[in-house]
Design an enzyme around this catalytic site. Structure first.
Site, mmCIF file in Angstrom:
data_model
loop_
_atom_site.group_PDB
_atom_site.id
_atom_site.type_symbol
_atom_site.label_atom_id
_atom_site.label_comp_id
_atom_site.label_asym_id
_atom_site.label_seq_id
_atom_site.Cartn_x
_atom_site.Cartn_y
_atom_site.Cartn_z
ATOM 1 N N ALA A 6 0.847 -1.196 0.000
ATOM 2 C CA ALA A 6 0.000 0.000 0.000
ATOM 3 C C ALA A 6 0.878 1.239 0.000
ATOM 4 C CB ALA A 6 -0.949 0.051 1.190
ATOM 5 N N THR A 7 0.249 2.365 -0.245
ATOM 6 C CA THR A 7 0.933 3.654 -0.159
ATOM 7 C C THR A 7 0.012 4.633 0.549
ATOM 8 O OG1 THR A 7 2.043 3.228 -2.263
ATOM 9 C CG2 THR A 7 2.088 5.484 -1.446
ATOM 10 N N ALA A 8 0.526 5.259 1.589
ATOM 11 C CA ALA A 8 -0.204 6.310 2.300
ATOM 12 C C ALA A 8 0.756 7.467 2.507
ATOM 13 C CB ALA A 8 -0.729 5.802 3.643
#
Length: 197
Positions: A6-8
Site C-alpha cells: 500500500a501507499t499512504a
C-alpha cells in the site's frame, strides 16, 4: 523489514493537514480488494496507514475509544501530540507481536497542524510530510520536490494526488482510487475519493 503493501502519505501545511492513501488491498501480488479504505477520521484527528488491513482497522478502533476515554476522564480535548504518543504506547505494548502497519497520524490543536509517523513498534517522529508503504520511495520524491508549507490546501491536495499517482504507476500493490482526508485549522474536515483507472 519487508515493505508493507500500500501507499499512504501525509502533509502538514499552515492551513491544516492532508492524509491520503490508495485503495488496493493486496497480499503477495494477489489483489484481494479494490475498495479498501486506509484513511480514517477519528474525532478531530486522522490516521492513514499501510500494512495488514485488520491491524490498521483495529488500531483505528482502539484510538477512537482511547481518545474518547481520555477526553471524558480529563474533561478537556487531547492534543495531537498526546494522541500520537498514546498510539505510540499502544504499538509498543505489542512489540513482541506487533501490529504489521506503518501509520501516519495528524490533526490540528492549539499549537497548529501536526503530523506524526509511526512504525510497527511505536517509534514516533513528527514531520512536515511523509509517505509509508511499498510506494513510499516514489511518493516521497514528489513530496520532497513540491512541498511548501505555505501552499494552500487545494494546492496541497494537488501535490498529494501527484505523489500517489506516481506511486500507483510504479508499485503493483497500490492502485484503484485515492482517499483524501483534509483537516483544516478550524478543525473542520472533508473527505474525498478520486477514482483512478
Amino acid at each position: 523489514m519487508e515493505e508493507l503493501p500500500a501507499t499512504a502519505l501525509g502533509i502538514k501545511l499552515n492551513d491544516g493537514i492532508i492524509l491520503a492513501a490508495e485503495r488496493r488491498l493486496s497480499y503477495g501480488g494477489f489483489v484481494l480488494s479494490r475498495s479498501a479504505k486506509k484513511v480514517f477520521k477519528i474525532g478531530r484527528f486522522g490516521i492513514a496507514g499501510a500494512g495488514i488491513m485488520g491491524d490498521i482497522q483495529t488500531l483505528t478502533r482502539l484510538m477512537n475509544v482511547e481518545i474518547k476515554y481520555y477526553e471524558m476522564y480529563n474533561n478537556k480535548p487531547i492534543s495531537v501530540k498526546a494522541a500520537a504518543k498514546l498510539l505510540s504506547v499502544i504499538l509498543y505494548q505489542y512489540k513482541w507481536t506487533p501490529f504489521i502497519s506503518e501509520l501516519l497520524f495528524g490533526g490540528v490543536d492549539d499549537e497548529g497542524p501536526k503530523l506524526f509517523v509511526l512504525d510497527p513498534i511505536g517509534s514516533l517522529i513528527e514531520d512536515n510530510y511523509a509517505a509509508v508503504g511499498s510506494g513510499a520511495r516514489v511518493a516521497i520524491g514528489v513530496l520532497e520536490s513540491e512541498y511548501d508549507p505555505s501552499m494552500n490546501l487545494d494546492k496541497g491536495k494537488e501535490i498529494v494526488l501527484k505523489a500517489l499517482k506516481a506511486a500507483i504507476e510504479r508499485d503493483v500493490t497500490s492502485g484503484d482510487g485515492i482517499d483524501i482526508l483534509t483537516i483544516k485549522r478550524d478543525n473542520t474536515s472533508s473527505e474525498d475519493f478520486i477514482k483512478i483507472f
